[in-house]
Design an enzyme around this catalytic site. Structure first.
Site, PDB file in Angstrom:
ATOM      1  N   ALA A  30       0.871  -1.182   0.000  1.00 37.61           N
ATOM      2  CA  ALA A  30       0.000   0.000   0.000  1.00 37.61           C
ATOM      3  C   ALA A  30       0.904   1.228   0.000  1.00 37.61           C
ATOM      4  CB  ALA A  30      -0.877  -0.013   1.243  1.00 37.61           C
ATOM      5  N   GLU A  88      -0.284  -9.459  -1.201  1.00 33.68           N
ATOM      6  CA  GLU A  88      -1.724  -9.732  -1.079  1.00 33.68           C
ATOM      7  C   GLU A  88      -2.403  -9.712  -2.451  1.00 33.68           C
ATOM      8  OE1 GLU A  88      -1.875  -6.609   1.937  1.00 33.68           O
ATOM      9  OE2 GLU A  88      -3.032  -7.989   3.188  1.00 33.68           O
ATOM     10  N   GLU A 129       4.135  -5.499   7.250  1.00 35.16           N
ATOM     11  CA  GLU A 129       3.304  -4.493   7.933  1.00 35.16           C
ATOM     12  C   GLU A 129       3.692  -4.278   9.383  1.00 35.16           C
ATOM     13  OE1 GLU A 129       2.163  -6.765   5.859  1.00 35.16           O
ATOM     14  OE2 GLU A 129       0.849  -5.780   4.409  1.00 35.16           O
ATOM     15  N   GLY A 187       0.700  -5.160   0.449  1.00 35.24           N
ATOM     16  CA  GLY A 187      -0.418  -5.217  -0.506  1.00 35.24           C
ATOM     17  C   GLY A 187      -0.033  -5.848  -1.831  1.00 35.24           C
TER      18      GLY A 187
HETATM   19  N1  COA Z   1       4.620   3.236  -0.400  1.00 28.79           N
HETATM   20  C1  COA Z   1       5.072   4.416  -0.863  1.00 28.79           C
HETATM   21  N2  COA Z   1       6.271   4.587  -1.409  1.00 28.79           N
HETATM   22  C2  COA Z   1       7.066   3.503  -1.493  1.00 28.79           C
HETATM   23  C3  COA Z   1       6.672   2.252  -1.034  1.00 28.79           C
HETATM   24  C4  COA Z   1       5.387   2.138  -0.463  1.00 28.79           C
HETATM   25  N3  COA Z   1       4.907   0.979  -0.008  1.00 28.79           N
HETATM   26  N4  COA Z   1       7.691   1.385  -1.240  1.00 28.79           N
HETATM   27  C5  COA Z   1       8.672   2.079  -1.817  1.00 28.79           C
HETATM   28  N5  COA Z   1       8.297   3.362  -1.980  1.00 28.79           N
HETATM   29  C6  COA Z   1       9.086   4.451  -2.552  1.00 28.79           C
HETATM   30  C7  COA Z   1      10.196   4.887  -1.594  1.00 28.79           C
HETATM   31  O1  COA Z   1       9.698   5.791  -0.619  1.00 28.79           O
HETATM   32  C8  COA Z   1      11.165   5.515  -2.551  1.00 28.79           C
HETATM   33  O2  COA Z   1      10.707   6.819  -2.881  1.00 28.79           O
HETATM   34  P1  COA Z   1      11.777   8.035  -3.037  1.00 28.79           P
HETATM   35  O3  COA Z   1      12.632   7.618  -4.201  1.00 28.79           O
HETATM   36  O4  COA Z   1      10.888   9.195  -3.320  1.00 28.79           O
HETATM   37  O5  COA Z   1      12.537   8.089  -1.736  1.00 28.79           O
HETATM   38  C9  COA Z   1      11.025   4.670  -3.820  1.00 28.79           C
HETATM   39  O6  COA Z   1       9.758   4.002  -3.711  1.00 28.79           O
HETATM   40  C10 COA Z   1      12.102   3.614  -3.947  1.00 28.79           C
HETATM   41  O7  COA Z   1      12.120   2.859  -2.744  1.00 28.79           O
HETATM   42  P2  COA Z   1      13.447   2.641  -1.837  1.00 28.79           P
HETATM   43  O8  COA Z   1      12.995   2.275  -0.463  1.00 28.79           O
HETATM   44  O9  COA Z   1      14.362   3.793  -1.992  1.00 28.79           O
HETATM   45  O10 COA Z   1      14.060   1.379  -2.597  1.00 28.79           O
HETATM   46  P3  COA Z   1      14.989   0.245  -1.964  1.00 28.79           P
HETATM   47  O11 COA Z   1      15.482  -0.550  -3.128  1.00 28.79           O
HETATM   48  O12 COA Z   1      15.986   0.825  -1.024  1.00 28.79           O
HETATM   49  O13 COA Z   1      13.995  -0.675  -1.093  1.00 28.79           O
HETATM   50  C11 COA Z   1      11.951  -1.882  -0.649  1.00 28.79           C
HETATM   51  C12 COA Z   1      12.951  -1.382  -1.729  1.00 28.79           C
HETATM   52  C13 COA Z   1      10.789  -2.493  -1.398  1.00 28.79           C
HETATM   53  C14 COA Z   1      12.617  -2.936   0.219  1.00 28.79           C
HETATM   54  C15 COA Z   1      11.513  -0.690   0.216  1.00 28.79           C
HETATM   55  O14 COA Z   1      11.081   0.352  -0.645  1.00 28.79           O
HETATM   56  C16 COA Z   1      10.388  -0.998   1.170  1.00 28.79           C
HETATM   57  O15 COA Z   1      10.624  -1.600   2.209  1.00 28.79           O
HETATM   58  N6  COA Z   1       9.140  -0.547   0.832  1.00 28.79           N
HETATM   59  C17 COA Z   1       8.025  -0.652   1.718  1.00 28.79           C
HETATM   60  C18 COA Z   1       7.492  -2.054   1.757  1.00 28.79           C
HETATM   61  C19 COA Z   1       6.343  -2.127   2.740  1.00 28.79           C
HETATM   62  O16 COA Z   1       6.486  -1.934   3.930  1.00 28.79           O
HETATM   63  N7  COA Z   1       5.147  -2.433   2.202  1.00 28.79           N
HETATM   64  C20 COA Z   1       3.974  -2.606   3.015  1.00 28.79           C
HETATM   65  C21 COA Z   1       3.220  -1.336   3.127  1.00 28.79           C
HETATM   66  S1  COA Z   1       1.760  -1.568   4.114  1.00 28.79           S
END
Ligand code: COA
Length: 258
Positions: free
Chosen positions: A67, A115, A135, A112
């Site tokens: 999400a 999911e 989460e 999500g």
């Molecule tokens: N919602 C909003 N933005 C997100 C996102 C999410 N779920 N997941 C990644 N992004 C954004 C980051 O904020 C970043 O934005 P920016 O470039 O403006 O800073 C961009 O996508 C790239 O992500 P980044 O975290 O820099 O990449 P990474 O390769 O270091 O890590 C992940 C990749 C997927 C491991 C990491 O982005 C992450 O943990 N995301 C969240 C996953 C999560 O918790 N999902 C459940 C949500 S309920």
């Protein structure tokens, strides 16, 4: 058919849907969820000769990274309830869709995103794909069916571990656990899904629809309802505010159990 973040391509009756927000790793914001609702609830029903649907993510890094955390600011319990119920309704549209739906997972499938993949009937992933329900790192629980569907696919033992640790797993483990149908080299995921959908399209359509209905009926609705309520209960905690803020500020959260 007008969509904010969804690309729709009809390839001889097989529709490839691409979630198109690569800069946010295809995170599901409100607009994207509305697009999915419009497609599966309305537009898809008017496509002549539809054989099946493939869902994939734009770019080579992510299927869907969850999400959209940037929309979490200011969520209260009621908004959390509405958000979770909305996700449940849309993902049930996919799970109950009368034609087969395949997730072609091209990278991260987290929260999500995992999911969404689990609401599809089959899952194909590329070798570098990663799966998880992180989460709890944000102080909440999965809100789009993750607590229920993960158990259905991989069983209670590993589901509880992944749900409580927030750990990501690679395709080897995901395949071994039963989350995936096939693992393919990058770039082959949509082709493999097309191949399977073409095979299914040669079978009797009513029989396929009834298989989907019967398999879905095996599972109870009570757990899904409980997830919506408990998602909202975690949304109203201080820990959730801290978890979401910590992610956006790129730091580790400090949870206090409040
Ligand atoms: N919602 C909003 N933005 C997100 C996102 C999410 N779920 N997941 C990644 N992004 C954004 C980051 O904020 C970043 O934005 P920016 O470039 O403006 O800073 C961009 O996508 C790239 O992500 P980044 O975290 O820099 O990449 P990474 O390769 O270091 O890590 C992940 C990749 C997927 C491991 C990491 O982005 C992450 O943990 N995301 C969240 C996953 C999560 O918790 N999902 C459940 C949500 S309920």
């Amino acid at each position: 058919m007008q969509y904010e973040n969804l690309l729709v391509e009809n390839r001889d009756g097989i529709v490839v849907l691409t979630i198109n927000r690569p800069k946010a790793l295809n995170a599901l914001n409100r607009g994207t969820l509305a697009d999915l609702r419009q497609f599966f609830g309305k537009d898809a029903l008017t496509i002549e000769g539809l054989k099946g649907v493939i869902i994939t993510g734009a770019g080579d890094k992510s299927f869907v990274a969850g999400a959209d955390i940037s929309e979490f600011n200011g969520l209260d319990a009621q908004a959390g309830l509405d958000m979770s119920q909305n996700g449940h309704d849309i993902f049930f549209l996919i799970e109950k869709f009368t034609k087969p739906v395949i997730a072609a997972v091209n990278g991260f499938a987290l929260g999500g995103g995992c999911e969404l993949a689990m609401s599809c009937h089959l899952r194909i992933a590329v070798e570098k794909a990663r799966f998880g329900q992180p989460e709890v790192n944000l102080g909440i629980i999965p809100g789009y069916g993750g607590t229920q569907r993960l158990i259905q696919y991989i069983g209670k033992t590993k589901a509880l571990e992944l749900l409580m640790t927030g750990d990501m797993i690679g395709v080897e483990e995901a395949y071994r656990l039963g989350l995936l149908n096939h693992v393919v080299p990058a770039g082959e995921e949509v082709n493999k899904a097309m191949e399977i959908l073409t095979k299914i399209a040669a079978k009797a359509p009513i029989a396929i629809q009834k298989v989907i209905e019967c398999v879905n009926t095996y599972f109870s609705a009570e757990g899904f309802r409980r997830e919506v309520i408990e998602f909202a209960n975690t949304v109203k905690t201080e820990d959730f505010k801290e978890g979401a803020a910590a992610f956006l500020e790129k730091r580790a959260p400090k949870f206090q159990g409040k």
